[in-house]
Write a protein that holds these residues in place. Sequence first.
Motif, short mmCIF file in Angstrom:
data_model
loop_
_atom_site.label_atom_id
_atom_site.label_comp_id
_atom_site.label_asym_id
_atom_site.label_seq_id
_atom_site.Cartn_x
_atom_site.Cartn_y
_atom_site.Cartn_z
N ALA A 122 -8.71 -13.96 12.23
CA ALA A 122 -8.46 -12.55 11.55
C ALA A 122 -8.12 -12.80 9.87
O ALA A 122 -8.01 -13.93 9.52
CB ALA A 122 -7.17 -11.94 12.10
N GLN A 123 -7.93 -11.68 9.37
CA GLN A 123 -7.35 -11.74 8.04
C GLN A 123 -6.48 -10.69 7.81
O GLN A 123 -6.04 -9.85 8.78
CB GLN A 123 -8.60 -11.51 6.85
CG GLN A 123 -9.82 -10.57 7.41
CD GLN A 123 -10.93 -10.82 6.68
OE1 GLN A 123 -10.79 -10.74 5.32
NE2 GLN A 123 -11.84 -11.04 7.29
N GLU A 124 -5.29 -11.04 6.89
CA GLU A 124 -4.18 -10.28 6.85
C GLU A 124 -4.36 -9.16 6.07
O GLU A 124 -5.33 -8.89 5.36
CB GLU A 124 -3.10 -11.12 6.06
CG GLU A 124 -2.60 -12.30 6.97
CD GLU A 124 -1.42 -12.73 6.07
OE1 GLU A 124 -0.29 -12.53 6.24
OE2 GLU A 124 -1.78 -13.61 5.22
N ARG A 125 -3.75 -8.09 6.79
CA ARG A 125 -3.98 -6.64 5.70
C ARG A 125 -2.82 -6.48 4.54
O ARG A 125 -1.57 -7.42 5.11
CB ARG A 125 -3.62 -5.65 6.75
CG ARG A 125 -4.59 -5.37 7.61
CD ARG A 125 -4.22 -4.05 8.52
NE ARG A 125 -5.08 -3.89 9.71
CZ ARG A 125 -5.06 -3.21 10.61
NH1 ARG A 125 -3.94 -2.37 10.93
NH2 ARG A 125 -5.82 -2.88 11.57
N LEU A 126 -2.94 -6.03 3.68
CA LEU A 126 -1.79 -6.02 2.64
C LEU A 126 -1.80 -4.39 2.35
O LEU A 126 -2.85 -3.46 2.67
CB LEU A 126 -2.42 -6.38 1.39
CG LEU A 126 -2.58 -7.97 1.61
CD1 LEU A 126 -3.21 -8.78 0.38
CD2 LEU A 126 -1.11 -8.82 1.67
N ILE A 127 -0.53 -4.00 1.82
CA ILE A 127 -0.59 -2.64 1.57
C ILE A 127 -0.15 -2.43 -0.03
O ILE A 127 0.46 -3.38 -0.81
CB ILE A 127 0.65 -1.84 2.16
CG1 ILE A 127 2.03 -2.79 2.02
CG2 ILE A 127 0.39 -1.63 3.59
CD1 ILE A 127 3.18 -2.16 2.43
N PRO A 128 -0.82 -1.45 -0.51
CA PRO A 128 -0.70 -1.22 -2.11
C PRO A 128 0.54 -0.84 -2.40
O PRO A 128 1.46 0.11 -1.72
CB PRO A 128 -1.58 0.04 -2.27
CG PRO A 128 -1.84 0.65 -0.93
CD PRO A 128 -1.35 -0.24 -0.04
N PHE A 129 1.26 -1.06 -3.47
CA PHE A 129 2.45 -0.87 -4.07
C PHE A 129 2.60 -1.29 -5.55
O PHE A 129 2.08 -2.23 -5.79
CB PHE A 129 3.61 -1.02 -3.29
CG PHE A 129 4.02 -2.58 -3.16
CD1 PHE A 129 4.53 -3.34 -3.91
CD2 PHE A 129 3.50 -2.95 -1.77
CE1 PHE A 129 4.65 -4.74 -3.53
CE2 PHE A 129 3.66 -4.27 -1.58
CZ PHE A 129 4.16 -5.24 -2.46
N PRO A 130 3.19 -0.61 -6.56
CA PRO A 130 3.23 -1.10 -7.84
C PRO A 130 3.65 -2.39 -7.90
O PRO A 130 4.68 -2.76 -7.20
CB PRO A 130 4.22 -0.08 -8.39
CG PRO A 130 4.21 1.27 -7.50
CD PRO A 130 3.82 1.02 -6.26
N ASN A 131 3.12 -3.13 -8.70
CA ASN A 131 3.50 -4.77 -9.03
C ASN A 131 3.14 -5.53 -7.80
O ASN A 131 3.66 -6.67 -7.89
CB ASN A 131 5.03 -4.71 -9.38
CG ASN A 131 5.26 -3.95 -10.85
OD1 ASN A 131 4.40 -4.22 -11.56
ND2 ASN A 131 6.59 -3.86 -11.02
N ASN A 132 2.35 -5.11 -6.99
CA ASN A 132 2.09 -6.01 -5.57
C ASN A 132 1.11 -7.23 -6.26
O ASN A 132 0.84 -8.12 -5.37
CB ASN A 132 1.53 -5.43 -4.76
CG ASN A 132 0.08 -4.97 -4.98
OD1 ASN A 132 -0.53 -5.16 -5.90
ND2 ASN A 132 -0.43 -4.48 -3.55
N ASP A 133 0.96 -7.22 -7.49
CA ASP A 133 -0.06 -8.37 -7.89
C ASP A 133 0.96 -9.58 -8.75
O ASP A 133 0.51 -10.40 -9.18
CB ASP A 133 -1.06 -7.94 -9.03
CG ASP A 133 -0.53 -7.08 -10.17
OD1 ASP A 133 0.43 -6.75 -9.95
OD2 ASP A 133 -1.05 -7.12 -11.36
N LEU A 134 2.31 -9.40 -8.65
CA LEU A 134 3.25 -10.00 -9.56
C LEU A 134 3.25 -11.28 -8.53
O LEU A 134 3.41 -11.28 -7.34
CB LEU A 134 4.37 -9.36 -9.73
CG LEU A 134 4.57 -8.57 -10.80
CD1 LEU A 134 6.10 -8.19 -10.77
CD2 LEU A 134 4.47 -9.25 -12.09
N PRO A 135 3.39 -12.54 -9.08
CA PRO A 135 3.60 -13.94 -8.41
C PRO A 135 4.83 -13.47 -7.59
O PRO A 135 6.08 -13.06 -8.24
CB PRO A 135 3.63 -14.92 -9.43
CG PRO A 135 3.07 -14.37 -10.60
CD PRO A 135 3.23 -13.01 -10.72
N GLY A 136 4.71 -13.94 -6.29
CA GLY A 136 6.21 -13.90 -5.63
C GLY A 136 5.88 -12.84 -4.35
O GLY A 136 6.77 -12.64 -3.50
#
Lengths: 369, 170
Positions: A122-136
């Motif tokens: 399987a692959q993980e799902r992710l959810i969108p939210f502001p700044n979700n591209d920041l390291p961490g």
Amino acid sequence: MKKIAPEILVIGGGAAGLSAAAEAASAGAKVLVVESDLRLGGQLIKQTHKFFGSKDEYAGTRGYKIADILLNEIDSFKDSVSILQNTTVTGYYTEDDTFTAMRGEEEVFQIKPQKTIVATGAQERLIPFPNNDLPGVYGAGAVQTLMNVYGVLPGKRVLMVGAGNIGLIVSYQLMQAGVEVAAIVEAGPRIGGYWVHAAKIRRMGVPILLRHSIKKALGEDVITGAVITGLNEKFEQVGPEEEIECDLICIAVGLSPTTELLSQAGCKMMYVPQLCGNVAQRDRTMRTSNPAFYTAGDASGIEEASAAMVEGRIAGLSAAAALGYPTEHGKIDEYWSRLESLRMGEAGARICQGIECVLVKGWEGASHE
Amino acid sequence: MSDKNMDMLFNSGVLTGEREGAILPPRELWEKKKGGVVIIECPQRIPCNPCHTSCPTGAILPFEDINNTPKVNWEKCTGCTLCVSACPGLACFVIDLTFSEENALYKLPYEMLPLPVKGQKVQCLDREGKSVGEGTVENVTQPRKDRTHVVHVSAPKSLVTIFRSIRVVK
């Protein structure tokens, strides 16, 4: 281009794939296992908690130990099982029934098996939210890989998003590694994972906030915190909002089956919400509408590893039987009764509904056994 | 607390009173049992049975359906803690009420580091992780040699229904 022609190709060396390979080899078939990772064992090697289930599914044994047990079993068939690690199956071409594969970053070759078991997980799902591209901001799988495979701490204080079994178990593992869990937010009105997994982290003081989600991540270059918010029954962000200090946000909001190769092979696919995505229709032998293709494990629907191992056994046995290897009569029924008993709990009811949608009695034009 | 809030609490993983799979032993029997008896807090139907298969005395009854919640015959329980270390959900505890006049001996599963040592003081935590008192570590065992330890803590008997975890003060 080099072309190899195994009797049975197993794509994916995780819980389902290793079980399938062992079972097919025990019937006498020659098997090739292809694994994209450097190591075999799939998700099992990251699982430091003890498994549920019964003795047949290694209950009470830690996941990484179960990987060792399966690898030992495979090793006992080493004349008939070959293994390619660090090798990705990149596509399937129906014109000549051939897969393309890539080992490392240089070596490209073809595989033309007689039967294929797709156990790609399987692959993980992710959810969108502001700044979700920041390291961490990590998926729970990455956090587990860093901690439990490479021994690297991903942060000091974490906000966990999602209280399914993965969110709960990874929170516990983070605490074992010395990471503070600030809170777990769960959009639903109850935890999705096993109640006992939640209880053991609640009693260590971790809040699980139901009907809550993450609104945004905070930070300029790296994560410095998160804003969480209450949700209403329609999952709308209605507050109250709260700022959480953390340097790590771990997303554990579910998985989707990895099924591209099955689609490319023309297997009849179906979207089944209870199985968490697009999965191949299959009969009781785990055969798909393409007579050369079988499926097992999370690729056939998201479920516990215990069920994935049993499905792998069924697929391995069936593929070997289809090649004419003698198999024990009634073994598939025995495996099915194990699956049925694993699926009789609260979580299993949903899985059973899903299975009912994709399970076919037989395939048109197929000869009956 | 309102019923709705109680439900929310339970739904987040906190036991809010006895229910099937999480029943306390009869007090009279419990008070007499040297070595203590098992308390199981496993109120959800999940496919799991190591508590039963690890039990050497037959006190944890066989599962007709592996998804059933566990049932205990406390007469047969010796408080050996094999189930405490076998349970994948860390949902088994042993409490010995015969330890002393004021204190009970709580035998709790523990998988964190550092391990406490004999004689050390630890915080007694309730099911939400709130400190409800102080206990003294009497012993640390590893019944199945599989890295799940069982920490034996003496603490007031008044905590029997609430004390379920420890915090080791570093």
